[in-house]
Design an enzyme around this catalytic site. Structure first.
Site, PDB file in Angstrom:
ATOM      1  N   ASN A 150      59.250 -43.186 -36.533  1.00  0.00           N
ATOM      2  CA  ASN A 150      59.269 -44.153 -35.444  1.00  0.00           C
ATOM      3  C   ASN A 150      57.923 -44.048 -34.738  1.00  0.00           C
ATOM      4  O   ASN A 150      57.704 -43.114 -33.972  1.00  0.00           O
ATOM      5  CB  ASN A 150      60.435 -43.806 -34.501  1.00  0.00           C
ATOM      6  CG  ASN A 150      60.445 -44.654 -33.248  1.00  0.00           C
ATOM      7  OD1 ASN A 150      59.727 -45.650 -33.152  1.00  0.00           O
ATOM      8  ND2 ASN A 150      61.264 -44.272 -32.271  1.00  0.00           N
ATOM      9  N   TRP A 151      57.057 -44.984 -35.040  1.00  0.00           N
ATOM     10  CA  TRP A 151      55.690 -44.894 -34.497  1.00  0.00           C
ATOM     11  C   TRP A 151      55.629 -45.277 -33.027  1.00  0.00           C
ATOM     12  O   TRP A 151      54.599 -45.102 -32.386  1.00  0.00           O
ATOM     13  CB  TRP A 151      54.727 -45.788 -35.311  1.00  0.00           C
ATOM     14  CG  TRP A 151      54.533 -45.392 -36.732  1.00  0.00           C
ATOM     15  CD1 TRP A 151      55.194 -44.390 -37.412  1.00  0.00           C
ATOM     16  CD2 TRP A 151      53.604 -45.960 -37.664  1.00  0.00           C
ATOM     17  NE1 TRP A 151      54.739 -44.319 -38.711  1.00  0.00           N
ATOM     18  CE2 TRP A 151      53.763 -45.271 -38.893  1.00  0.00           C
ATOM     19  CE3 TRP A 151      52.671 -46.993 -37.600  1.00  0.00           C
ATOM     20  CZ2 TRP A 151      53.014 -45.582 -40.033  1.00  0.00           C
ATOM     21  CZ3 TRP A 151      51.924 -47.305 -38.724  1.00  0.00           C
ATOM     22  CH2 TRP A 151      52.093 -46.597 -39.930  1.00  0.00           C
ATOM     23  N   LYS A 152      56.690 -45.846 -32.509  1.00  0.00           N
ATOM     24  CA  LYS A 152      56.740 -46.289 -31.103  1.00  0.00           C
ATOM     25  C   LYS A 152      55.546 -47.223 -30.800  1.00  0.00           C
ATOM     26  O   LYS A 152      55.093 -47.931 -31.696  1.00  0.00           O
ATOM     27  CB  LYS A 152      56.795 -45.081 -30.167  1.00  0.00           C
ATOM     28  CG  LYS A 152      57.943 -44.131 -30.563  1.00  0.00           C
ATOM     29  CD  LYS A 152      58.278 -43.115 -29.529  1.00  0.00           C
ATOM     30  CE  LYS A 152      59.419 -42.241 -30.038  1.00  0.00           C
ATOM     31  NZ  LYS A 152      59.889 -41.293 -29.036  1.00  0.00           N
ATOM     32  N   HIS A 212      67.448 -47.336 -29.235  1.00  0.00           N
ATOM     33  CA  HIS A 212      66.706 -46.109 -28.950  1.00  0.00           C
ATOM     34  C   HIS A 212      66.800 -45.827 -27.445  1.00  0.00           C
ATOM     35  O   HIS A 212      66.813 -46.766 -26.643  1.00  0.00           O
ATOM     36  CB  HIS A 212      65.244 -46.271 -29.386  1.00  0.00           C
ATOM     37  CG  HIS A 212      64.495 -44.980 -29.327  1.00  0.00           C
ATOM     38  ND1 HIS A 212      64.038 -44.452 -28.145  1.00  0.00           N
ATOM     39  CD2 HIS A 212      64.160 -44.091 -30.299  1.00  0.00           C
ATOM     40  CE1 HIS A 212      63.434 -43.290 -28.397  1.00  0.00           C
ATOM     41  NE2 HIS A 212      63.494 -43.046 -29.699  1.00  0.00           N
ATOM     42  N   GLU A 234      64.700 -44.980 -25.374  1.00  0.00           N
ATOM     43  CA  GLU A 234      63.611 -45.563 -24.586  1.00  0.00           C
ATOM     44  C   GLU A 234      63.890 -47.036 -24.300  1.00  0.00           C
ATOM     45  O   GLU A 234      63.525 -47.560 -23.251  1.00  0.00           O
ATOM     46  CB  GLU A 234      62.271 -45.361 -25.322  1.00  0.00           C
ATOM     47  CG  GLU A 234      61.839 -43.901 -25.237  1.00  0.00           C
ATOM     48  CD  GLU A 234      60.999 -43.396 -26.388  1.00  0.00           C
ATOM     49  OE1 GLU A 234      60.487 -44.218 -27.175  1.00  0.00           O
ATOM     50  OE2 GLU A 234      60.851 -42.159 -26.502  1.00  0.00           O
ATOM     51  N   GLU A 240      69.910 -38.569 -31.190  1.00  0.00           N
ATOM     52  CA  GLU A 240      68.677 -38.125 -30.547  1.00  0.00           C
ATOM     53  C   GLU A 240      68.964 -37.737 -29.103  1.00  0.00           C
ATOM     54  O   GLU A 240      69.031 -38.606 -28.223  1.00  0.00           O
ATOM     55  CB  GLU A 240      67.646 -39.258 -30.546  1.00  0.00           C
ATOM     56  CG  GLU A 240      67.263 -39.744 -31.922  1.00  0.00           C
ATOM     57  CD  GLU A 240      65.895 -40.414 -31.919  1.00  0.00           C
ATOM     58  OE1 GLU A 240      65.050 -40.000 -32.698  1.00  0.00           O
ATOM     59  OE2 GLU A 240      65.676 -41.329 -31.107  1.00  0.00           O
ATOM     60  N   GLY A 264      60.209 -35.997 -27.692  1.00  0.00           N
ATOM     61  CA  GLY A 264      58.827 -35.839 -27.237  1.00  0.00           C
ATOM     62  C   GLY A 264      58.598 -34.631 -26.342  1.00  0.00           C
ATOM     63  O   GLY A 264      57.556 -34.516 -25.707  1.00  0.00           O
ATOM     64  N   SER A 304      61.871 -34.186 -31.397  1.00  0.00           N
ATOM     65  CA  SER A 304      60.958 -33.058 -31.648  1.00  0.00           C
ATOM     66  C   SER A 304      61.097 -32.440 -33.039  1.00  0.00           C
ATOM     67  O   SER A 304      60.940 -31.234 -33.198  1.00  0.00           O
ATOM     68  CB  SER A 304      61.110 -31.994 -30.555  1.00  0.00           C
ATOM     69  OG  SER A 304      60.739 -32.536 -29.302  1.00  0.00           O
ATOM     70  N   GLY A 306      59.387 -39.103 -34.258  1.00  0.00           N
ATOM     71  CA  GLY A 306      58.449 -39.835 -33.410  1.00  0.00           C
ATOM     72  C   GLY A 306      57.055 -39.268 -33.559  1.00  0.00           C
ATOM     73  O   GLY A 306      56.325 -39.582 -34.502  1.00  0.00           O
ATOM     74  N   GLY A 307      56.683 -38.380 -32.652  1.00  0.00           N
ATOM     75  CA  GLY A 307      55.328 -37.834 -32.589  1.00  0.00           C
ATOM     76  C   GLY A 307      54.778 -37.371 -33.941  1.00  0.00           C
ATOM     77  O   GLY A 307      53.651 -37.724 -34.309  1.00  0.00           O
TER      78      GLY A 307
END
Ligand code: PGA
Length: 253
Positions: A10-12, A98, A100, A168, A174, A214, A235-236
């Site tokens: 997930n590159w966001k 998600h 976010e 999640e 993150g 994470s 993600g990251g």
């Protein structure tokens, strides 16, 4: 029956054109070099990169997904993107609900469910995200929250082919913090149970439940070897091809 692990990035809201193409090419190269990986791969770049990433992935077994969609096919919804538009660009997946999006855009379970219905109708597979906040976990409500999110966000006619769940915990996204393996396993088991109530035992047994929050190369093996963890939403660490690929390799893909 064995569920094929899904390694999803997930590159966001990250990546300009050149970075996105570079990242996609490196992921594609790495996956090709794996020969016949045991896992399925997915990358979900921002809308702006979908077409270029699609091209950069050519010839590699890496699916393309978006990070959200609208619930309507088309119409007066300024700034929104419909599931049909995503399908048209070559997406096969879309991430929905998600945390976010739930936090930044007030997306409720009902909205997520409506989007999922529309995405399935357009022929997209969905990765439906759930997860508790730190406050909810500390109050001992993690399982209850996730159960309610499943009941509210997953359409009643979802199948193991068109739907993937991603657990999640909001506080693990993150932050570098990860729940204990027992906590992850407890939620995944509870999620599978509620999926069985909602969709039937057979569908629940085949549906993939990813862990996200994470995930990195150093903790991937421990998390992804849990019996009810069927992959990861990353993600990251998905922004570095090396790390994304190392997560897959460490998970015996
Ligand atoms: P993270 O994000 O891997 O950076 O924690 C995961 C996600 O939000 O999907």
């Amino acid at each position: 029956m064995a569920r094929k692990k899904l390694i999803a990035g997930n590159w966001k809201m990250n990546g300009l054109l050149a970075d996105g193409i570079d990242l996609a090419k490196n992921v594609a190269g790495g996956v090709k070099a794996m020969g016949k990986p045991q896992c399925e791969f997915l990358v979900c770049p921002p809308f702006t990169l979908l077409t270029s990433v699609k091209k950069a992935l050519r010839g590699a077994k890496v699916a393309l997904g978006a990070q959200d969609c609208h619930m309507a096919e088309k119409g007066a919804h300024t700034g929104d993107i419909s599931p049909l538009m995503l399908k048209d660009l070559g997406c096969s997946y879309v991430i929905l609900g998600h945390s976010e999006r739930r936090a930044d855009h007030g997306e409720t379970d009902a909205i997520v469910a409506d989007k999922a219905v529309a995405a399935h109708k357009a022929g997209l597979k969905t990765v439906i995200c759930i997860g508790e906040t730190l406050e909810q976990r500390e109050a001992g409500k993690a399982v209850e929250i996730c159960r309610n999110q499943i009941l509210g966000s997953v359409p009643a006619d979802s199948t193991a082919v068109d739907t993937v769940i991603a657990y999640e915990p909001v506080w693990a996204i993150g932050t570098g913090k990860v729940p204990t393996t027992q906590d992850v396993e407890e939620v995944h088991l509870a999620v599978r149970k509620v999926l069985a109530q909602k969709l039937g035992k057979s569908t629940a047994g085949k549906m993939r439940i990813l862990y996200g929050g994470s995930v990195k190369p150093s903790n991937a093996k421990e998390l992804l070897s849990l019996p009810d963890v069927d992959g990861a939403l990353i993600g990251g660490a998905s922004l570095k091809a090396e790390d994304f690929l190392a997560i897959a390799k460490n998970s015996e893909c």
